[in-house]
Structures are given as structure tokens and as C-alpha cells.
Design a protein around this motif. Structure first.
Motif, PDB file in Angstrom:
ATOM      1  N   ALA A  43     -38.029  22.280 -31.431  1.00  0.00           N
ATOM      2  CA  ALA A  43     -36.974  23.158 -30.930  1.00  0.00           C
ATOM      3  C   ALA A  43     -36.238  22.518 -29.754  1.00  0.00           C
ATOM      4  CB  ALA A  43     -37.546  24.521 -30.542  1.00  0.00           C
ATOM      5  N   VAL A  44     -35.661  21.358 -30.029  1.00  0.00           N
ATOM      6  CA  VAL A  44     -34.929  20.578 -29.027  1.00  0.00           C
ATOM      7  C   VAL A  44     -33.519  20.331 -29.564  1.00  0.00           C
ATOM      8  CG1 VAL A  44     -34.814  18.327 -27.864  1.00  0.00           C
ATOM      9  CG2 VAL A  44     -37.022  19.475 -28.154  1.00  0.00           C
ATOM     10  N   PRO A  45     -32.491  20.421 -28.736  1.00  0.00           N
ATOM     11  CA  PRO A  45     -31.134  20.120 -29.216  1.00  0.00           C
ATOM     12  C   PRO A  45     -31.070  18.755 -29.889  1.00  0.00           C
ATOM     13  CG  PRO A  45     -31.036  21.090 -27.032  1.00  0.00           C
ATOM     14  CD  PRO A  45     -32.494  20.845 -27.319  1.00  0.00           C
ATOM     15  N   ALA A  46     -30.347  18.680 -30.982  1.00  0.00           N
ATOM     16  CA  ALA A  46     -30.316  17.464 -31.795  1.00  0.00           C
ATOM     17  C   ALA A  46     -29.856  16.251 -30.996  1.00  0.00           C
ATOM     18  CB  ALA A  46     -29.410  17.671 -33.007  1.00  0.00           C
ATOM     19  N   GLU A  47     -28.882  16.431 -30.123  1.00  0.00           N
ATOM     20  CA  GLU A  47     -28.358  15.306 -29.351  1.00  0.00           C
ATOM     21  C   GLU A  47     -29.418  14.746 -28.401  1.00  0.00           C
ATOM     22  OE1 GLU A  47     -25.296  18.062 -30.757  1.00  0.00           O
ATOM     23  OE2 GLU A  47     -27.081  18.351 -29.485  1.00  0.00           O
ATOM     24  N   LEU A  48     -30.188  15.638 -27.797  1.00  0.00           N
ATOM     25  CA  LEU A  48     -31.252  15.199 -26.896  1.00  0.00           C
ATOM     26  C   LEU A  48     -32.376  14.520 -27.676  1.00  0.00           C
ATOM     27  CD1 LEU A  48     -32.624  15.043 -24.141  1.00  0.00           C
ATOM     28  CD2 LEU A  48     -33.411  17.406 -24.482  1.00  0.00           C
ATOM     29  N   ALA A  49     -32.736  15.079 -28.821  1.00  0.00           N
ATOM     30  CA  ALA A  49     -33.778  14.467 -29.649  1.00  0.00           C
ATOM     31  C   ALA A  49     -33.362  13.071 -30.096  1.00  0.00           C
ATOM     32  CB  ALA A  49     -34.075  15.340 -30.854  1.00  0.00           C
ATOM     33  N   ALA A  50     -32.091  12.889 -30.412  1.00  0.00           N
ATOM     34  CA  ALA A  50     -31.599  11.562 -30.798  1.00  0.00           C
ATOM     35  C   ALA A  50     -31.708  10.589 -29.641  1.00  0.00           C
ATOM     36  CB  ALA A  50     -30.154  11.669 -31.273  1.00  0.00           C
ATOM     37  N   GLU A  51     -31.405  11.059 -28.432  1.00  0.00           N
ATOM     38  CA  GLU A  51     -31.523  10.195 -27.255  1.00  0.00           C
ATOM     39  C   GLU A  51     -32.970   9.804 -27.002  1.00  0.00           C
ATOM     40  OE1 GLU A  51     -30.525  10.248 -22.438  1.00  0.00           O
ATOM     41  OE2 GLU A  51     -29.895  11.923 -23.716  1.00  0.00           O
ATOM     42  N   VAL A  52     -33.874  10.756 -27.147  1.00  0.00           N
ATOM     43  CA  VAL A  52     -35.303  10.461 -26.975  1.00  0.00           C
ATOM     44  C   VAL A  52     -35.755   9.451 -28.018  1.00  0.00           C
ATOM     45  CG1 VAL A  52     -37.630  11.427 -27.115  1.00  0.00           C
ATOM     46  CG2 VAL A  52     -35.827  12.690 -25.922  1.00  0.00           C
ATOM     47  N   THR A  53     -35.342   9.651 -29.257  1.00  0.00           N
ATOM     48  CA  THR A  53     -35.736   8.750 -30.348  1.00  0.00           C
ATOM     49  C   THR A  53     -35.275   7.323 -30.075  1.00  0.00           C
ATOM     50  OG1 THR A  53     -35.680  10.577 -31.944  1.00  0.00           O
ATOM     51  CG2 THR A  53     -35.563   8.342 -32.831  1.00  0.00           C
ATOM     52  N   ARG A  54     -34.057   7.169 -29.606  1.00  0.00           N
ATOM     53  CA  ARG A  54     -33.534   5.832 -29.289  1.00  0.00           C
ATOM     54  C   ARG A  54     -34.258   5.193 -28.116  1.00  0.00           C
ATOM     55  NH1 ARG A  54     -28.535   8.549 -30.232  1.00  0.00           N
ATOM     56  NH2 ARG A  54     -28.296   8.861 -27.977  1.00  0.00           N
ATOM     57  N   SER A  55     -34.747   5.999 -27.200  1.00  0.00           N
ATOM     58  CA  SER A  55     -35.330   5.457 -25.967  1.00  0.00           C
ATOM     59  C   SER A  55     -36.800   5.095 -26.104  1.00  0.00           C
ATOM     60  CB  SER A  55     -35.160   6.469 -24.829  1.00  0.00           C
ATOM     61  OG  SER A  55     -35.981   7.614 -25.032  1.00  0.00           O
ATOM     62  N   LEU A  56     -37.446   5.544 -27.182  1.00  0.00           N
ATOM     63  CA  LEU A  56     -38.888   5.313 -27.337  1.00  0.00           C
ATOM     64  C   LEU A  56     -39.191   4.200 -28.331  1.00  0.00           C
ATOM     65  CD1 LEU A  56     -40.405   8.932 -27.497  1.00  0.00           C
ATOM     66  CD2 LEU A  56     -40.096   7.458 -25.501  1.00  0.00           C
ATOM     67  N   GLN A  57     -40.330   3.554 -28.113  1.00  0.00           N
ATOM     68  CA  GLN A  57     -40.845   2.584 -29.071  1.00  0.00           C
ATOM     69  C   GLN A  57     -41.752   3.246 -30.096  1.00  0.00           C
ATOM     70  OE1 GLN A  57     -42.406  -1.063 -27.241  1.00  0.00           O
ATOM     71  NE2 GLN A  57     -41.380  -0.473 -25.340  1.00  0.00           N
ATOM     72  N   ILE A  58     -42.243   4.441 -29.795  1.00  0.00           N
ATOM     73  CA  ILE A  58     -43.076   5.179 -30.744  1.00  0.00           C
ATOM     74  C   ILE A  58     -42.198   6.170 -31.506  1.00  0.00           C
ATOM     75  CG2 ILE A  58     -45.146   4.912 -29.346  1.00  0.00           C
ATOM     76  CD1 ILE A  58     -44.776   7.830 -28.409  1.00  0.00           C
ATOM     77  N   PRO A  59     -42.600   6.554 -32.716  1.00  0.00           N
ATOM     78  CA  PRO A  59     -41.769   7.456 -33.512  1.00  0.00           C
ATOM     79  C   PRO A  59     -41.771   8.885 -33.002  1.00  0.00           C
ATOM     80  CG  PRO A  59     -43.781   6.928 -34.692  1.00  0.00           C
ATOM     81  CD  PRO A  59     -43.760   6.059 -33.487  1.00  0.00           C
TER      82      PRO A  59
END
Length: 297
Positions: A215-231
């Protein structure tokens, strides 16, 4: 209390690990062994998206395993959809252990992740290690999941250092339903978004092999995904996450009443089962079941 080491590297796949062989993709691959956290890390490097479902019994788990689902979560969502509780909070270690063992017995290929229920790790790393060890030893699960970002980083680090893979869970954490006052979207606003990013990096630095974003805004989740080395594993977090998870009873249309906005129902299973039960009952009442072919002599 165990202290986090600032120099600790994320639990991403070591650079020396070779990529997966052709045909060894996570979803629908032909491997004859269980999926491991190394396979999960390799999928992140390849940019491969993958599915995860919950499972709570051997029979259902065997269906999903046969369908090629690479990761099955024995979630504390069992409280809502399997055990009749109003939330995940009442779920116990005994209940998680019993159903996790059943799911492991019903599968051959999927990585089985067992949830640490509310009250099983909040006291600190030692309690978390004791309960996670029990799940791994008694059930055969290949990993555990726990909720919380920075607040649970010490628990994650100790479990990983003891050899227990950990999937983290941030954003909307259902075990905190009373503190949240329900199930609101998390990470909206500049301050909340910054905290979610800190939480994601904290669990990565502590050694988690993946992190659920709920339940996280899609734009923020995309930013988190790009910033992490883990999935990242999304549930109500948009399409840019590395993986997606649904509670299987929601996915199959077994859940009664209103379902969350992020749920897509791929089957009307509740209706189908109800129709089958009515047909059985009508035949019994009419005396047409059992027929001769169902009878011994």
C-alpha cells in the motif's frame, strides 16, 4: 543488543555468482531443486519480474508449485482468510509453524517463506532469532518474513548473521493495524516518503534478501525499487516493483465482500464452490446421489 555495522553490505547476490542457466528463470523454470535466495538475487540482476502467492495448506501449495510460482508465503494473513480472525494480530507461532510445515510438504520447487507473527520478534533480536530458528528447523521453510524497517533492522541483521534468510516488509504493515487505525496507504507526503526510503535501505543494509512494499504510492515504490540492490515485492505498490504478491484467496475470488483496490480476482472460486455444494445437496435430497457407479457391492 546487536549493533548494526555501517560497513555491512546488502544481502544482494555476490558479484562472482554466475547468472542463471537458460531455462532456469524463477517463474516456470525447469530447475529440479528448490528456489533459493541466490536465485532471487540473480533475477534482480537480470531485471526479471516474478510472482509470489500466499499458501496455507499442502494441497493448495502443490497446485501453485505445479504452476511454477517460485515463492510461496505462509503469511499471517491466514488469520483473516483461513482462521477466522478479524486481523493478523491473534496469529500464533504454533499456527504459523503448523501451516508452514504443511506447505513445505506440499511443494518441491518453491522457496517457502514463513511469517513471524505479531509478538514473535518485537522484543528484540534474541526473541526474533529464537522464533525464526524454530520455524526453519520445525517446518523446513527456506526463509522468514518480518514487518518493520529501521525499527526491525537489528532483528534482520542477527537472523541473517545466523544463516536465516529474511524477507522484510515495510509500508502498510498489517500487524500495526491498531496503531494505524486501519489500513491506510503509506508513504504519502515528503516526510513519509523519506521515512519509507530510510526503512527500505535499513533492511537492505541489515541483510534482507527482499522487501515487501505494501500500500505504497506507485511512484514512491518505483523510486525504492531503483534505489535498492535487493528486489521489491509489491502489493498495492504499482507495476514497477520487481515482484508482485497477492493473498491467494483474494486472487482466486474466494474472499467474500469488498477486497482491497489492488486485488485482481482471476477466478470466481467462492461462487463455483457454492454452486458445487448446492448441486451436491440437491442430489442427496432428491436421492440421485450416490448413483450405482458410486456404490460398492
Amino acid at each position: 543488543m546487536t549493533q548494526l555495522s555501517p560497513a555491512r553490505k546488502p544481502a544482494a547476490e555476490p558479484a562472482a555468482t554466475p547468472p542463471a542457466e537458460p531455462g532456469k528463470t524463477l517463474y516456470g523454470g525447469t530447475r529440479s531443486r528448490r528456489v533459493t535466495v541466490r536465485d532471487i538475487a540473480a533475477a534482480k540482476r537480470r531485471g526479471e519480474k516474478w510472482p509470489m502467492l500466499t499458501a496455507y495448506d499442502a494441497m493448495t501449495a502443490s497446485v501453485f508449485d505445479g504452476a511454477g510460482i517460485p515463492v510461496l508465503l505462509v503469511g499471517d494473513s491466514m488469520g483473516n482468510c483461513h482462521l477466522g480472525y478479524e486481523s493478523t494480530v491473534p496469529v500464533t507461532m504454533d499456527e504459523i509453524a503448523l501451516l508452514s510445515a504443511a506447505v513445505v510438504r506440499g511443494t518441491d520447487r518453491a522457496l517457502i517463506v514463513a511469517d513471524l507473527p505479531f509478538g514473535a520478534y518485537q522484543e528484540g533480536p534474541v526473541q526474533a532469532l529464537r522464533n525464526a530458528t524454530r520455524l526453519v528447523k520445525e517446518t523446513g521453510a527456506g526463509a522468514v518474513k518480518l514487518e518493520g524497517g529501521e525499527r526491525s533492522a537489528h532483528q534482520v541483521e542477527l537472523l541473517v548473521s545466523a544463516g536465516i534468510p529474511v524477507m522484510a516488509h515495510i509500508g502498510l504493515t498489517p500487524q500495526s493495524v491498531h496503531a494505524f487505525g486501519g489500513y491506510p496507504v503509506q508513504g504519502r507526503g515528503e516526510e513519509a516518503a523519506a521515512q519509507l526510503l530510510r526503512d527500505a535501505k535499513a533492511v537492505q543494509d541489515a541483510g534482507a534478501f527482499a522487501v515487501v512494499l505494501e500500500a505504497v504510492p506507485a511512484e514512491l515504490a518505483a523510486e525504492v525499487t531503483r534505489s535498492l540492490q535487493i528486489p521489491t515485492v509489491g502489493i498495492g505498490a504499482g507495476a514497477e516493483c520487481d515482484a508482485q504478491v497477492l493473498v491467494w484467496t483474494d486472487m482466486a475470488g474466494m474472499t467474500a465482500g469488498r477486497v482491497p483496490k489492488f486485488v485482481k480476482q482471476y477466478l470466481a472460486l467462492r461462487e463455483l464452490l457454492g454452486d458445487a455444494a448446492k448441486e451436491f445437496a440437491e442430489e442427496v435430497c432428491a436421492g440421485t446421489f450416490p448413483e450405482e457407479r458410486h456404490t460398492f457391492h
